[in-house]
Design a protein around this motif. Structure first.
Motif, PDB file in Angstrom:
ATOM      1  N   ASP A 159       0.892  -1.077  -0.167  1.00 40.52           N
ATOM      2  CA  ASP A 159      -0.269  -0.017  -0.042  1.00 40.52           C
ATOM      3  C   ASP A 159       0.809   1.214   0.090  1.00 40.52           C
ATOM      4  OD1 ASP A 159      -2.511   1.615   0.042  1.00 40.52           O
ATOM      5  OD2 ASP A 159      -2.170   1.620   2.263  1.00 40.52           O
ATOM      6  N   ALA A 160       1.866   1.160  -0.933  1.00 35.16           N
ATOM      7  CA  ALA A 160       2.607   2.656  -1.051  1.00 35.16           C
ATOM      8  C   ALA A 160       1.641   3.642  -1.671  1.00 35.16           C
ATOM      9  CB  ALA A 160       3.819   2.173  -1.805  1.00 35.16           C
ATOM     10  N   SER A 161       0.742   3.243  -2.340  1.00 31.27           N
ATOM     11  CA  SER A 161      -0.249   4.118  -3.147  1.00 31.27           C
ATOM     12  C   SER A 161      -1.050   4.873  -1.589  1.00 31.27           C
ATOM     13  CB  SER A 161      -1.099   3.541  -3.839  1.00 31.27           C
ATOM     14  OG  SER A 161      -1.950   2.783  -2.964  1.00 31.27           O
ATOM     15  N   GLY A 162      -1.524   4.297  -0.665  1.00 30.85           N
ATOM     16  CA  GLY A 162      -2.159   4.888   0.495  1.00 30.85           C
ATOM     17  C   GLY A 162      -1.302   5.673   1.211  1.00 30.85           C
ATOM     18  N   THR A 163       0.024   5.032   1.581  1.00 35.43           N
ATOM     19  CA  THR A 163       0.881   5.906   2.417  1.00 35.43           C
ATOM     20  C   THR A 163       1.218   7.240   1.724  1.00 35.43           C
ATOM     21  OG1 THR A 163       1.899   3.685   3.148  1.00 35.43           O
ATOM     22  CG2 THR A 163       3.234   5.487   3.187  1.00 35.43           C
ATOM     23  N   ALA A 164       1.439   7.016   0.415  1.00 34.68           N
ATOM     24  CA  ALA A 164       2.235   8.360  -0.564  1.00 34.68           C
ATOM     25  C   ALA A 164       0.757   9.444  -0.593  1.00 34.68           C
ATOM     26  CB  ALA A 164       2.206   7.811  -1.896  1.00 34.68           C
ATOM     27  N   ALA A 165      -0.374   8.884  -0.645  1.00 34.03           N
ATOM     28  CA  ALA A 165      -1.348   9.768  -0.487  1.00 34.03           C
ATOM     29  C   ALA A 165      -1.564  10.536   0.813  1.00 34.03           C
ATOM     30  CB  ALA A 165      -2.857   9.113  -0.794  1.00 34.03           C
ATOM     31  N   VAL A 166      -1.290   9.668   1.910  1.00 33.31           N
ATOM     32  CA  VAL A 166      -1.213  10.413   3.352  1.00 33.31           C
ATOM     33  C   VAL A 166       0.077  11.304   3.576  1.00 33.31           C
ATOM     34  CG1 VAL A 166      -1.046   9.667   5.659  1.00 33.31           C
ATOM     35  CG2 VAL A 166      -2.525   8.341   4.320  1.00 33.31           C
ATOM     36  N   MET A 167       0.965  10.981   3.066  1.00 31.41           N
ATOM     37  CA  MET A 167       2.144  12.009   3.109  1.00 31.41           C
ATOM     38  C   MET A 167       1.881  13.080   2.349  1.00 31.41           C
ATOM     39  SD  MET A 167       5.237   9.103   2.712  1.00 31.41           S
ATOM     40  CE  MET A 167       6.439  10.573   2.666  1.00 31.41           C
ATOM     41  N   GLU A 168       1.355  12.973   1.032  1.00 35.26           N
ATOM     42  CA  GLU A 168       0.914  14.235   0.404  1.00 35.26           C
ATOM     43  C   GLU A 168      -0.108  15.054   1.070  1.00 35.26           C
ATOM     44  OE1 GLU A 168       1.026  16.803  -3.013  1.00 35.26           O
ATOM     45  OE2 GLU A 168       2.323  15.558  -2.088  1.00 35.26           O
ATOM     46  N   MET A 169      -1.069  14.410   1.661  1.00 36.26           N
ATOM     47  CA  MET A 169      -2.005  15.284   2.336  1.00 36.26           C
ATOM     48  C   MET A 169      -1.351  15.839   3.684  1.00 36.26           C
ATOM     49  SD  MET A 169      -5.570  12.930   2.524  1.00 36.26           S
ATOM     50  CE  MET A 169      -4.902  11.346   2.201  1.00 36.26           C
ATOM     51  N   ALA A 170      -0.524  15.153   4.211  1.00 35.33           N
ATOM     52  CA  ALA A 170       0.108  15.922   5.455  1.00 35.33           C
ATOM     53  C   ALA A 170       0.963  16.860   4.926  1.00 35.33           C
ATOM     54  CB  ALA A 170       0.861  14.769   6.084  1.00 35.33           C
ATOM     55  N   CYS A 171       1.763  16.943   3.898  1.00 34.70           N
ATOM     56  CA  CYS A 171       2.742  18.177   3.585  1.00 34.70           C
ATOM     57  C   CYS A 171       1.903  19.273   3.068  1.00 34.70           C
ATOM     58  CB  CYS A 171       3.633  17.554   2.530  1.00 34.70           C
ATOM     59  SG  CYS A 171       4.796  16.280   3.242  1.00 34.70           S
ATOM     60  N   VAL A 172       0.807  19.114   2.220  1.00 38.03           N
ATOM     61  CA  VAL A 172       0.046  20.155   1.784  1.00 38.03           C
ATOM     62  C   VAL A 172      -0.738  20.862   2.958  1.00 38.03           C
ATOM     63  CG1 VAL A 172      -2.042  20.711   0.332  1.00 38.03           C
ATOM     64  CG2 VAL A 172      -0.188  19.304  -0.400  1.00 38.03           C
ATOM     65  N   MET A 173      -1.414  20.070   3.928  1.00 41.69           N
ATOM     66  CA  MET A 173      -2.570  20.577   4.722  1.00 41.69           C
ATOM     67  C   MET A 173      -1.571  21.016   5.998  1.00 41.69           C
ATOM     68  SD  MET A 173      -5.295  17.651   4.513  1.00 41.69           S
ATOM     69  CE  MET A 173      -6.564  18.494   5.457  1.00 41.69           C
ATOM     70  N   ALA A 174      -0.195  20.763   6.179  1.00 44.20           N
ATOM     71  CA  ALA A 174       0.552  21.241   7.300  1.00 44.20           C
ATOM     72  C   ALA A 174       0.668  22.843   7.150  1.00 44.20           C
ATOM     73  CB  ALA A 174       1.831  20.684   7.438  1.00 44.20           C
ATOM     74  N   LYS A 175       0.428  23.444   5.871  1.00 41.32           N
ATOM     75  CA  LYS A 175       0.554  24.906   5.740  1.00 41.32           C
ATOM     76  C   LYS A 175      -0.697  25.662   6.186  1.00 41.32           C
ATOM     77  CE  LYS A 175       2.909  23.367   1.511  1.00 41.32           C
ATOM     78  NZ  LYS A 175       2.860  23.847  -0.017  1.00 41.32           N
ATOM     79  N   ARG A 176      -1.773  24.937   6.589  1.00 37.99           N
ATOM     80  CA  ARG A 176      -2.889  25.499   6.800  1.00 37.99           C
ATOM     81  C   ARG A 176      -3.306  25.326   8.308  1.00 37.99           C
ATOM     82  NH1 ARG A 176      -2.154  24.176   1.384  1.00 37.99           N
ATOM     83  NH2 ARG A 176      -3.138  25.758   0.190  1.00 37.99           N
ATOM     84  N   GLN A 177      -4.469  26.171   8.994  1.00 38.37           N
ATOM     85  CA  GLN A 177      -5.031  25.861  10.449  1.00 38.37           C
ATOM     86  C   GLN A 177      -6.236  25.303  10.229  1.00 38.37           C
ATOM     87  OE1 GLN A 177      -4.819  29.537  12.546  1.00 38.37           O
ATOM     88  NE2 GLN A 177      -2.699  28.951  13.576  1.00 38.37           N
ATOM     89  N   PHE A 178      -6.407  24.293  11.248  1.00 41.92           N
ATOM     90  CA  PHE A 178      -7.872  23.899  11.400  1.00 41.92           C
ATOM     91  C   PHE A 178      -8.199  23.787  12.598  1.00 41.92           C
ATOM     92  CE2 PHE A 178      -5.464  21.929   7.750  1.00 41.92           C
ATOM     93  CZ  PHE A 178      -6.544  22.046   6.745  1.00 41.92           C
ATOM     94  N   ASP A 179      -9.677  23.940  12.849  1.00 39.41           N
ATOM     95  CA  ASP A 179     -10.208  23.938  14.152  1.00 39.41           C
ATOM     96  C   ASP A 179      -9.967  22.820  14.855  1.00 39.41           C
ATOM     97  OD1 ASP A 179     -11.081  26.211  13.383  1.00 39.41           O
ATOM     98  OD2 ASP A 179     -13.272  25.758  13.510  1.00 39.41           O
ATOM     99  N   ALA A 180     -10.030  21.641  14.467  1.00 37.29           N
ATOM    100  CA  ALA A 180      -9.690  20.308  15.099  1.00 37.29           C
ATOM    101  C   ALA A 180      -8.376  19.717  14.649  1.00 37.29           C
ATOM    102  CB  ALA A 180     -10.866  19.357  14.776  1.00 37.29           C
ATOM    103  N   THR A 181      -7.855  18.626  15.281  1.00 34.16           N
ATOM    104  CA  THR A 181      -6.616  18.250  15.220  1.00 34.16           C
ATOM    105  C   THR A 181      -6.885  16.874  14.130  1.00 34.16           C
ATOM    106  OG1 THR A 181      -5.963  18.584  17.534  1.00 34.16           O
ATOM    107  CG2 THR A 181      -4.848  16.657  16.272  1.00 34.16           C
ATOM    108  N   LEU A 182      -5.672  16.850  13.119  1.00 33.72           N
ATOM    109  CA  LEU A 182      -5.459  16.030  12.321  1.00 33.72           C
ATOM    110  C   LEU A 182      -4.495  15.235  12.493  1.00 33.72           C
ATOM    111  CD1 LEU A 182      -6.115  18.203   8.667  1.00 33.72           C
ATOM    112  CD2 LEU A 182      -7.901  16.356   9.906  1.00 33.72           C
ATOM    113  N   VAL A 183      -4.469  13.714  12.264  1.00 34.03           N
ATOM    114  CA  VAL A 183      -3.548  12.929  12.393  1.00 34.03           C
ATOM    115  C   VAL A 183      -3.296  12.082  11.119  1.00 34.03           C
ATOM    116  CG1 VAL A 183      -2.855  10.818  13.773  1.00 34.03           C
ATOM    117  CG2 VAL A 183      -3.728  12.792  14.968  1.00 34.03           C
TER     118      VAL A 183
END
Length: 454
Positions: A159-183
């Motif tokens: 599941d490198a595909s799923g792992t890569a998708a999660v890494m990409e989301m983390a890197c993109v979304m880390a630039k923003r703020q959200f009310d709740a916590t993302l893991v």
């Protein structure tokens, strides 16, 4: 109106239209968020391809494989994942190893350290930061023999595909703020028994972590089925209804007694993901499958379900089993093995965009309402709803939604203002209701199914 519609259904929808028309046109409607559009645009197929290529390059990522080498095995893979998330997170992501020693098991021939890579983006709103949304992919891999930890096991799709998708989301979304916590999690030992996800979910329940929703992305890398037919316009989303428990809690028993088998927290979460994902990712369908997982199979969302959390699984439309759990080989002109060349990273990016849009929407919106009730002290052909007040400072009000008993998705909605009760002209006997929370920016929570109160 269709001449084939039953009279009762027609009456329900006519009443729904009248109620909706009574409110301002945009009152309580989910508003498109420019920030979510920006996240979706930023998800990069090229970066996802690079992540998958790097993971495949470790040769094998079997749970019992090499841990000391810097270039081969699961140890090198997890250290690289952690370093990459630290690099792209720029100090905003809290990146840690979540480790435990697992004893010998049917798919573990020796005691083995199971290590998850966990990147946390803390929420910024005091009333919401303890509410957590989790997204995962598993970074371990395997070949035909699940105990073979030395052979090359590229695991490009699974599941490198799923792992890569999660890494990409983390890197993109880390630039923003959200009310709740993302893991964002890359979990290990999925192939050996869901041990990595199981440990994290168990600890979360033990520590009373408010996991309001969990997604796992497992096998999201191919748009081509075993017959060579391409379908890159949809993703399957598996959502459990009634959990298979030996002892049924009172709330679940009441859910069943009132016909709410399709209104479990996971099904409500799936409705939210489908609506949000399809709003922000055009010409791409989220196909909700009303099952826990593929037939008699499983993934890393299941330990979360077993701990009582709402959890979903994303998977491509049709798996090609020649490229999954296979030794690398050619037989009769057919190539077997989970290789990078069989992955469609443009498709994987679309699935990542749906995930990211849904996660961002959930983390920006208020929590789903608590203690939602249908008041049943007296016989009545109308419906009285009541709920506990939310505490978010940016609360705008509440939205009542409904659908026919045979419909999968909400068909009507009414914004009812910042109140804690509402009387509907529709009969509780004829439709299913839900209550959502709306903030001042137009972010809308998932719905909560009302239970009866006498």
């Amino acid at each position: 109106m269709s001449r084939f519609m039953q009279p009762a259904a027609a009456a329900v929808l006519l009443s729904a239209c009248a109620m909706a028309a009574a409110a301002p046109a945009d009152a309580g409607l989910p508003k498109r968020q420019a920030g979510i559009d920006a996240i979706v645009r930023e998800i990069s197929p090229q970066r996802i391809h690079g992540y998958i290529e790097k993971l495949v390059g470790f040769g094998t990522r079997h749970t019992m494989s090499e841990t000391e080498s810097e270039t081969r095995g699961i140890g090198a893979a997890r250290r690289w994942i952690k370093a990459e998330l630290e690099r792209c997170g720029a100090g905003k992501l809290q990146v840690t190893f979540d480790s435990h020693l697992h004893p010998v098991a049917p798919r573990l021939s020796k005691p083995t350290e199971i290590v998850n890579v966990v990147a946390t983006l803390p929420g910024s709103q005091a009333q919401s930061k303890d509410r957590v949304y989790v997204v995962s992919g598993h970074y371990d891999s395997r070949v035909t023999d699940v105990m073979d930890y030395t052979s090359d096991a590229p695991g490009a799709n699974d599941d490198a595909s799923g792992t890569a998708a999660v890494m990409e989301m983390a890197c993109v979304m880390a630039k923003r703020q959200f009310d709740a916590t993302l893991v964002f999690m890359a979990v290990a030992a999925e192939e050996q028994g869901l041990f990595g996800a199981g440990h994290w979910a168990e600890q979360a329940r033990k520590n009373n972590v408010d996991v309001a929703g969990m997604f796992t992305n497992d096998i999201i890398g191919s748009s081509v089925n075993e017959d060579g037919k391409r379908d890159n316009k949809q993703v399957r989303l598996f959502a459990e209804g009634i959990p298979a428990l030996k002892e049924v809690p009172d709330a679940l028993r009441t859910l069943i007694q009132t016909g709410g088998e399709n209104d479990s927290p996971s099904r409500q979460l799936a409705r939210h993901v489908k609506e949000t994902g399809e709003r922000y990712v055009k010409n791409f369908k989220v196909t909700v499958i009303q099952r826990r997982d593929r037939y008699l199979r499983g993934g890393d969302h299941i330990p979360f379900l077993e701990q009582g959390y709402a959890a979903l699984r994303f998977t491509e439309p049709a798996e090609d089993f020649r490229h999954q759990h296979q030794d690398l080989r050619k037989e009769g002109g057919t190539e077997y093995g989970d290789l990078l060349k069989f992955v469609d990273t443009d498709y994987t990016a679309q699935v990542a965009r749906v995930n990211a849009a849904a996660l961002a929407s959930l983390a920006l919106a208020p929590a789903a309402p608590r203690d939602v009730k249908v008041l049943t002290a007296k016989l009545d052909n109308k419906t009285d709803l009541a709920w506990a007040a939310n505490t978010e400072p940016d609360l705008a009000g509440y939205r009542v939604v409904w659908r026919e008993t045979t419909a999968a998705n909400w068909q009507g909605a009414k914004f009812v203002g910042n109140v804690t009760s509402f009387r509907s002209e529709l009969s509780k006997d004829n439709v299913f209701f839900g209550v959502q929370v709306v903030d001042k920016d137009g972010n809308v929570s998932p719905a909560t199914y009302p239970l009866p109160q006498r």
